[in-house]
Each structure stands twice: as structure tokens, then as C-alpha cells.
Design a protein around this motif. Structure first.
Motif, PDB file in Angstrom:
ATOM      1  N   TYR A  41       0.827  -1.197   0.000  1.00  0.00           N
ATOM      2  CA  TYR A  41       0.000   0.000   0.000  1.00  0.00           C
ATOM      3  C   TYR A  41       0.865   1.251   0.000  1.00  0.00           C
ATOM      4  O   TYR A  41       1.941   1.268   0.580  1.00  0.00           O
ATOM      5  CB  TYR A  41      -0.903   0.072   1.238  1.00  0.00           C
ATOM      6  N   ARG A  81     -15.562   2.079   6.396  1.00  0.00           N
ATOM      7  CA  ARG A  81     -15.083   1.290   5.264  1.00  0.00           C
ATOM      8  C   ARG A  81     -16.295   0.853   4.460  1.00  0.00           C
ATOM      9  O   ARG A  81     -17.355   0.601   5.005  1.00  0.00           O
ATOM     10  CB  ARG A  81     -14.263   0.106   5.755  1.00  0.00           C
ATOM     11  N   THR A  83     -17.821  -1.544   1.020  1.00  0.00           N
ATOM     12  CA  THR A  83     -17.597  -2.816   0.355  1.00  0.00           C
ATOM     13  C   THR A  83     -18.063  -2.728  -1.089  1.00  0.00           C
ATOM     14  O   THR A  83     -18.862  -1.855  -1.439  1.00  0.00           O
ATOM     15  CB  THR A  83     -18.339  -3.970   1.053  1.00  0.00           C
ATOM     16  N   PRO A 113      -3.486  -5.375  -2.097  1.00  0.00           N
ATOM     17  CA  PRO A 113      -2.410  -6.143  -1.464  1.00  0.00           C
ATOM     18  C   PRO A 113      -1.542  -6.894  -2.477  1.00  0.00           C
ATOM     19  O   PRO A 113      -0.336  -6.901  -2.379  1.00  0.00           O
ATOM     20  CB  PRO A 113      -3.146  -7.131  -0.561  1.00  0.00           C
ATOM     21  N   ASP A 118      -5.206 -10.010  -7.190  1.00  0.00           N
ATOM     22  CA  ASP A 118      -6.451  -9.430  -6.702  1.00  0.00           C
ATOM     23  C   ASP A 118      -7.181  -8.543  -7.698  1.00  0.00           C
ATOM     24  O   ASP A 118      -8.362  -8.250  -7.504  1.00  0.00           O
ATOM     25  CB  ASP A 118      -6.186  -8.614  -5.430  1.00  0.00           C
ATOM     26  N   VAL A 125     -14.253  -6.771  -2.270  1.00  0.00           N
ATOM     27  CA  VAL A 125     -13.273  -5.969  -1.540  1.00  0.00           C
ATOM     28  C   VAL A 125     -13.925  -5.066  -0.502  1.00  0.00           C
ATOM     29  O   VAL A 125     -15.118  -4.781  -0.557  1.00  0.00           O
ATOM     30  CB  VAL A 125     -12.434  -5.099  -2.512  1.00  0.00           C
ATOM     31  N   GLU A 126     -13.090  -4.611   0.423  1.00  0.00           N
ATOM     32  CA  GLU A 126     -13.448  -3.608   1.420  1.00  0.00           C
ATOM     33  C   GLU A 126     -12.422  -2.495   1.257  1.00  0.00           C
ATOM     34  O   GLU A 126     -11.254  -2.773   0.970  1.00  0.00           O
ATOM     35  CB  GLU A 126     -13.353  -4.227   2.813  1.00  0.00           C
ATOM     36  N   PHE A 127     -12.832  -1.237   1.431  1.00  0.00           N
ATOM     37  CA  PHE A 127     -11.916  -0.132   1.165  1.00  0.00           C
ATOM     38  C   PHE A 127     -12.361   1.124   1.896  1.00  0.00           C
ATOM     39  O   PHE A 127     -13.502   1.235   2.332  1.00  0.00           O
ATOM     40  CB  PHE A 127     -11.844   0.147  -0.342  1.00  0.00           C
ATOM     41  N   ARG A 144      -6.511   1.711   0.433  1.00  0.00           N
ATOM     42  CA  ARG A 144      -6.345   0.678   1.459  1.00  0.00           C
ATOM     43  C   ARG A 144      -7.328  -0.475   1.239  1.00  0.00           C
ATOM     44  O   ARG A 144      -8.081  -0.859   2.121  1.00  0.00           O
ATOM     45  CB  ARG A 144      -6.517   1.261   2.857  1.00  0.00           C
ATOM     46  N   ARG A 146      -8.817  -4.103   0.828  1.00  0.00           N
ATOM     47  CA  ARG A 146      -8.595  -5.446   1.374  1.00  0.00           C
ATOM     48  C   ARG A 146      -9.533  -6.410   0.653  1.00  0.00           C
ATOM     49  O   ARG A 146     -10.700  -6.106   0.447  1.00  0.00           O
ATOM     50  CB  ARG A 146      -8.903  -5.480   2.867  1.00  0.00           C
TER      51      ARG A 146
END
Length: 190
Positions: A41, A81, A83, A113, A118, A125-127, A144, A146
């Protein structure tokens, strides 16, 4: 002078907050520790870092080296966050279909990541969302990011309650005529 201005745009700064001293030190991408807990990141404004201090032999200036991520900026830690699902992937960037908002959100591969694995359409994803300046004004970007397990992102909320209603307009039957339950039953028996 133009090369110096370009070099300054490609560097970041860290404010050192040691008891009894304060300094503003510059660092470059190559100064960031690859083994940092932030992974691939990008560091963001306000993130807390650790670093070593080196003196540049050419200019005699102090700079930050071996910059290592410690924790996210307080604003990122408290930010809600969101999704979504990666919907479109281009060269080096893509878009996420969001579960919490109507519009798609832009993301850069540097926020994933493992971009090679990905950055696939359908990846859940979550962000966090951040406004970043652009030539046409600020644009909303996912940061960021995930990766979530498949089935984690929900685009609709379902009520556990079952309701009853009356059909006011029927769906057309495959023959073009509306079918009644009795007609459907007769067709199935034939």
C-alpha cells in the motif's frame, strides 16, 4: 530547474516528532521499507512511520530512509469502510461497483495487497474512500483495499419478514398471453 521541480513532486515528507527535537525530512519511494507491515500500500498523509535518518553526501541534507509503516492515519482508522466488487480492470487501475453507493469508485493497483492476483473482475473488496485532486477537480478513489471472502458483499438488504400482496399487472407468458395459475397448471399437466 525543471528536473529539480519534478524530483520534488516525486518525494514525500515525514515530520519527526522526537522529544526535544522536530524536523521535516524528505523521502522517496525507494526509501520505504519493502517489508513494512503496510505491504504494498502507498503511505498516506497522516500515517505514522518509523525511519532512519541519513545525510545525503551530495547536498549534506538530512533525509528519512528505511521508512516503515507503524499505523494508519487517525482519519483513516475512524473512516467508515465500504464494500464492493471489482467491476472493471484496465492497465494499472480499475473501478469498484459499490454496495453502499450508486456510483462506481476508481482505484489504482497500488492500493491492492497483491495486484497480480487481486485485480480481477468479481473480486469482493473492502476499502476506504478518499478525495484526490485531479485535472477536473477532486475525484473519489478507493484506498487501502482489502480482499474479502466470496459472498461477503451484499448489494441489497432482505427483510426477514414475509409479506403478502396482490399482483396488479402480470408478467407476460412466453406465448405473449398472460397466464393464470390455472392455465399454468393445465400446461404443466399436458
Amino acid at each position: 530547474q525543471q528536473q529539480q521541480q519534478q524530483a520534488e513532486r516525486q518525494q514525500a515528507s515525514v515530520a519527526m516528532l522526537q522529544p526535544g527535537s522536530a524536523a521535516l525530512l524528505s523521502f522517496h519511494e525507494y526509501d520505504v521499507d519493502a517489508q513494512s507491515t503496510v505491504g504494498p500500500y502507498q503511505l498516506h498523509k497522516g500515517d505514522v512511520v518509523e525511519c532512519s535518518i541519513s545525510r545525503d553526501r551530495r547536498h549534506g541534507r538530512l533525509r528519512a530512509t528505511r521508512v516503515r509503516f507503524v499505523r494508519e492515519a487517525p482519519a483513516v482508522q475512524t473512516a467508515a469502510r465500504e464494500t464492493g466488487v471489482i467491476s472493471t480492470v484496465k492497465e494499472g487501475f480499475g473501478f469498484i461497483k459499490c454496495a453502499e453507493r450508486e456510483s462506481r469508485v476508481f482505484f489504482h493497483f497500488s492500493q491492492l495487497p497483491d495486484p497480480a492476483q487481486d485485480a480481477q473482475p468479481g473480486t469482493e473488496v473492502e476499502f476506504a474512500v478518499e478525495a484526490q485532486p485531479g485535472p477536473k477537480g477532486d475525484k473519489i478513489c478507493a484506498v487501502r483495499i482489502r480482499v474479502l471472502p466470496r459472498g461477503s458483499v451484499v448489494f441489497e438488504e432482505r427483510s426477514p419478514r414475509r409479506l403478502q400482496g396482490v399482483v396488479v399487472r402480470a408478467l407476460p407468458a412466453q406465448t405473449g398471453e398472460p397466464a393464470t395459475p390455472k392455465q399454468s397448471q393445465q400446461q404443466q399437466q399436458q
